[in-house]
Design an enzyme around this catalytic site. Structure first.
Site, PDB file in Angstrom:
ATOM      1  N   ASP A  42       0.837  -1.192   0.000  1.00 45.75           N
ATOM      2  CA  ASP A  42       0.000   0.000   0.000  1.00 45.75           C
ATOM      3  C   ASP A  42       0.877   1.249   0.000  1.00 45.75           C
ATOM      4  O   ASP A  42       1.848   1.329   0.738  1.00 45.75           O
ATOM      5  CB  ASP A  42      -0.886  -0.004   1.247  1.00 45.75           C
TER       6      ASP A  42
ATOM      7  N   TYR B 135       2.758  10.306   0.038  1.00 48.00           N
ATOM      8  CA  TYR B 135       3.863   9.800   0.863  1.00 48.00           C
ATOM      9  C   TYR B 135       5.185  10.275   0.269  1.00 48.00           C
ATOM     10  O   TYR B 135       5.570   9.881  -0.820  1.00 48.00           O
ATOM     11  CB  TYR B 135       3.875   8.280   0.935  1.00 48.00           C
TER      12      TYR B 135
END
Length: 119
Positions: free
Chosen positions: A57, A62
């Site tokens: 994931d 991010y």
């Protein structure tokens, strides 16, 4: 590993996935989580595969996309063994439509993620 159907799609996914929020470590917030580089990511992915964990994931937000880039590089030669899930809703840059769940934003985000993931 136990698998479950993803909604009514017929696609089976493992009940466990490995989060890659520590991959990349760009920016103050994500650097505090960790700064896993490609070599360490490969080691972690091998551990996951050995344990039967094949789903990874990520999210475009991010480390400003670095997490997906590290994941893509670390999966080279093993991509056919992995399921990748990624997310895109939060603002990634200053573009007026580069936030939310509009069709425009999601298509753009998927195309960008596929490039970073090298898949």
């Amino acid at each position: 590993m136990e698998y479950r159907h993803l909604g009514a799609s017929g696609f089976k996914v493992p009940v466990l996935s490995f989060g890659t929020g520590t991959f990349g470590g760009k920016g103050e917030f994500f650097q505090a989580w960790g700064a896993t580089d490609v070599a360490e990511a490969r080691r972690l992915i091998d551990i996951c595969f050995d344990a039967g964990v094949t789903m990874f994931d990520s999210a475009d937000i991010y480390s400003s996309g670095a997490s997906e880039s590290v994941l893509g590089e670390a999966l080279k030669g093993k991509r056919d063994k992995a399921i990748i899930s990624t997310k895109a809703t939060f603002r990634f840059d200053d573009g007026p439509n580069n936030v939310g769940s509009s069709r425009f934003h999601l298509i753009q985000a998927v195309d960008s993620a596929l490039k970073r993931l090298q898949t």
